[in-house]
Motif scaffolding. Structure first.
Motif, PDB file in Angstrom:
ATOM      1  N   ALA A 144      21.670  21.065  58.503  1.00 11.61           N
ATOM      2  CA  ALA A 144      21.149  19.796  57.984  1.00 11.61           C
ATOM      3  C   ALA A 144      22.057  18.624  58.342  1.00 11.61           C
ATOM      4  O   ALA A 144      21.575  17.513  58.592  1.00 11.61           O
ATOM      5  CB  ALA A 144      20.979  19.888  56.468  1.00 11.61           C
ATOM      6  N   ASN A 202      21.150  15.325  60.275  1.00 16.77           N
ATOM      7  CA  ASN A 202      21.465  14.027  59.687  1.00 16.77           C
ATOM      8  C   ASN A 202      21.909  13.017  60.744  1.00 16.77           C
ATOM      9  O   ASN A 202      21.733  11.809  60.578  1.00 16.77           O
ATOM     10  CB  ASN A 202      22.558  14.195  58.629  1.00 16.77           C
ATOM     11  CG  ASN A 202      22.596  13.054  57.643  1.00 16.77           C
ATOM     12  OD1 ASN A 202      21.648  12.282  57.522  1.00 16.77           O
ATOM     13  ND2 ASN A 202      23.687  12.930  56.926  1.00 16.77           N
ATOM     14  N   LEU A 249      14.662  21.435  56.131  1.00 18.79           N
ATOM     15  CA  LEU A 249      15.869  20.765  56.606  1.00 18.79           C
ATOM     16  C   LEU A 249      15.742  19.253  56.473  1.00 18.79           C
ATOM     17  O   LEU A 249      16.657  18.570  56.001  1.00 18.79           O
ATOM     18  CB  LEU A 249      16.128  21.138  58.068  1.00 18.79           C
ATOM     19  CG  LEU A 249      16.708  22.523  58.342  1.00 18.79           C
ATOM     20  CD1 LEU A 249      16.658  22.832  59.826  1.00 18.79           C
ATOM     21  CD2 LEU A 249      18.138  22.625  57.830  1.00 18.79           C
ATOM     22  N   VAL A 282      17.860  16.417  53.953  1.00 20.02           N
ATOM     23  CA  VAL A 282      18.485  15.161  54.370  1.00 20.02           C
ATOM     24  C   VAL A 282      17.953  13.994  53.546  1.00 20.02           C
ATOM     25  O   VAL A 282      18.715  13.150  53.056  1.00 20.02           O
ATOM     26  CB  VAL A 282      18.235  14.922  55.872  1.00 20.02           C
ATOM     27  CG1 VAL A 282      18.751  13.550  56.294  1.00 20.02           C
ATOM     28  CG2 VAL A 282      18.896  16.012  56.699  1.00 20.02           C
ATOM     29  N   VAL A 293      23.743  15.302  51.744  1.00 20.20           N
ATOM     30  CA  VAL A 293      23.100  16.391  52.483  1.00 20.20           C
ATOM     31  C   VAL A 293      23.560  17.747  51.951  1.00 20.20           C
ATOM     32  O   VAL A 293      22.760  18.689  51.843  1.00 20.20           O
ATOM     33  CB  VAL A 293      23.402  16.261  53.992  1.00 20.20           C
ATOM     34  CG1 VAL A 293      22.909  17.481  54.748  1.00 20.20           C
ATOM     35  CG2 VAL A 293      22.747  15.008  54.536  1.00 20.20           C
ATOM     36  N   ALA A 304      21.028  20.411  50.453  1.00 23.14           N
ATOM     37  CA  ALA A 304      20.936  21.764  50.999  1.00 23.14           C
ATOM     38  C   ALA A 304      21.092  22.816  49.913  1.00 23.14           C
ATOM     39  O   ALA A 304      20.378  23.824  49.899  1.00 23.14           O
ATOM     40  CB  ALA A 304      22.006  21.955  52.080  1.00 23.14           C
TER      41      ALA A 304
END
Length: 569
Positions: A260, A264, A484, A488, A499, A503
């Motif tokens: 992720a 980003n 994913l 973000v 992030v 996650a």
């Protein structure tokens, strides 16, 4: 404690200053006390529901959580009128009490639903639950009609450096304890209610603007925060008592977070909507599997693992360049559609590279199983090891390795974000045409963002192949790309901490909410809808994005300007 804040004008009393407005403080005080007192009473007649809540003056885990909520409500109440009045000059206690009361009422409603479903009827609810529910409602009403407003800016409060560092360390330690406790819960209702408690406390503290101040403290001691976070993360396996199940979830969270952060770069910094990013993770995984020495590998070359990781990263970066060169000439919705198509093309290509429809590289739908565990200088990642009396299992070995990789990925992201390249990405995200007019090479920077994000995903994928023992095309579907991207957006685009939190939430919740079966995606969708409505900038948002989504908030703009000036000084 020192403060550089300037007094703000106390708003004049409105309709809340009459009637219930005068009773707001007694209502909030009574509500907080009732929440504590009710938590010391029995909540359920059935001892097998929610961890035995049948005893008086011997609270269970859920009752202890509600006692903490009640104590926080008491702190806010006494900061309005009482011995903590000095604290009330900086905290918006009224808004905090309202959020705390509403959250506690929703919490108790869930408890009553759980008792009804698990024990066979609402009749099994004992008086303590109703007392806490009444207290929560009173606290919410008291907070709603409170006329108290802070007359000082909390963001100007500055504690001694040692106290701020101690607060950061304590916060990180509390997060470690919370994560270990959440993973240890087997009852899905208890897990949901634990998350509810955390949500109540966070919402109340956010209403009091505590997190605004905490964010400034964290920025002042960012290195201490990062060091404490990694120390806590490395200590996490020691809290799991050799549980492979929990550490398996933890390793998946780290892989998800590392991927992720790569995404980003593409979405959060450069503003390129990529819906097929999971293909880069899959490319790295397939490279790692093919070069792993597996009996099912179609290439008879097994280089050292560090070479394999480098090859996987470079291969995915080249793939990013190949895909990005033609697709990055479009933007917006068209770019999203093209990247979505790329993700699906990758998956079907892995199906067809089976020796029948194409060269035999991936074994088609069977994938590459029996991938051997890593072995560094005699250290076998597939075996358990003893460390200071603690058992470090197979998944703990991979967890520690992945943490090191995550630290590298975070370092790359932070350095790029703070560089001239990062500023160019932000300019492209804000207005590509204006950036191009100012001399920014927009196409090259977008292509570099695509390749750089792919490189980081490839590194994570090469390790994931060994941790998962096998690689198949079905692991890399569009839904994974959607998750994913959600991590973000939910956590906060352009930030590292956001992030990571996103996650953890999106990877941990589905694993712990298997009890809800097909309703898990419904709950996930509702969470995203609520986030986009009430906090579109994400859980941990950058200052720029806060202003983008709250342009009408003049107070927010003034606060951010003050913080920026203090940081420059």
């Amino acid at each position: 404690m020192s403060t550089t804040a300037t007094p703000t004008q106390q708003p004049a009393a409105d309709a809340r200053g009459t009637g219930l407005g005068r009773l707001s403080w007694p209502l909030a005080l009574t509500g907080s006390i009732l929440m504590i007192a009710g938590s010391l009473m029995s909540w359920s007649y059935n001892p097998r529901v929610l961890g035995d809540l049948t005893l008086y003056f011997n609270p269970g885990a859920l009752q202890i959580q509600m006692i903490l909520v009640g104590l926080l409500g008491l702190v806010f109440t006494l900061s309005v009128r009482g011995p903590l009045r000095k604290l009330g000059r900086f905290l918006d206690a009224g808004r905090a009490l309202q959020r705390l009361g509403l959250g506690a009422a929703a919490f108790m409603a869930l408890v009553l639903v759980a008792i009804t479903l698990e024990a066979g009827g609402l009749i099994n609810a004992d008086p303590g639950a109703w007392v806490v529910l009444l207290g929560a409602v009173l606290a919410a009403v008291g907070g709603h009609f409170s006329t108290h407003r802070p007359d000082r800016d909390i963001t100007g409060v500055r504690l001694p450096a040692w106290a701020e560092i101690l607060l950061i360390v304590a916060g990180v330690g509390a997060f470690l304890f919370l994560a270990a406790d959440a993973l240890s819960l087997r009852d899905p209702w208890q897990f949901v209610l634990l998350l509810g408690t955390v949500g109540i406390l966070c919402a109340a503290l956010a209403g009091a603007r505590f997190f605004d101040w905490l964010g400034i403290v964290a920025s002042r001691h960012s290195r201490v925060l990062m060091l404490a976070a990694f120390v806590a993360a490395f200590a996490f396996p020691l809290t799991q008592q050799g549980s492979d199940a929990n550490m398996s979830i933890a390793t998946q969270v780290i892989i998800f977070a590392a991927t992720a952060i790569g995404l980003n770069i593409v979405v959060g910094l450069a503003g390129l909507l990529d819906l097929g990013y999971i293909a880069f993770l899959g490319s790295g995984a397939y490279v790692g599997a093919i070069l792993s020495g597996s009996a099912f590998s179609t290439i008879g070359w097994t280089p050292p693992f560090f070479v394999t990781v480098l090859i996987a990263g470079v291969f995915t970066a080249i793939l990013g360049l190949i895909i990005g060169s033609p697709t990055l000439r479009v933007s917006g919705d068209y770019l999203a559609i093209v990247t979505l198509a790329f993700g699906e093309i990758f998956r079907y290509a892995m199906f067809n590279l089976d020796g029948n429809n194409g060269p035999n590289l991936t074994n088609g739908p069977n994938g590459i199983p029996a991938i051997p565990d890593l072995n560094f200088f005699g250290f076998d990642f597939g075996k358990s090891h003893d460390l200071f009396g603690f058992t470090i299992t197979r998944f703990s070995n991979y967890y520690i390795l992945l943490l090191i990789v995550l630290a590298f990925i975070i370092l790359v992201f932070v350095r790029l974000n703070d560089s001239r390249i990062g500023r160019g990405w932000v300019a492209i995200r804000e207005d590509e045409k204006a950036a191009d007019a100012m001399g920014v090479n927009t196409f090259a920077l977008k292509l570099f963002a695509f390749a750089g994000g792919a490189f980081l995903a490839g590194i994570a994928g090469s390790i994931k192949a060994h941790q998962d023992v096998s690689v198949t095309p079905d692991q890399y579907q569009f839904l994974e790309s959607a998750f994913l991207l959600s991590a973000v957006v939910l956590g906060g685009m352009g930030t590292v901490g956001g992030v990571l939190i996103g996650a953890v939430i999106l990877k941990l919740l589905p694993e712990k909410l298997r009890f809800f079966s097909e309703y898990r995606l419904l709950l996930f969708g509702l969470l995203l809808v609520l986030m986009m409505r009430f906090r579109p900038e994400g859980l941990v948002a950058s200052k720029r994005r806060k202003l983008e989504f709250h342009e009408e908030d003049e107070q927010l703009a003034a606060d951010i300007q003050k913080v920026h000036l203090r940081e420059q000084q």
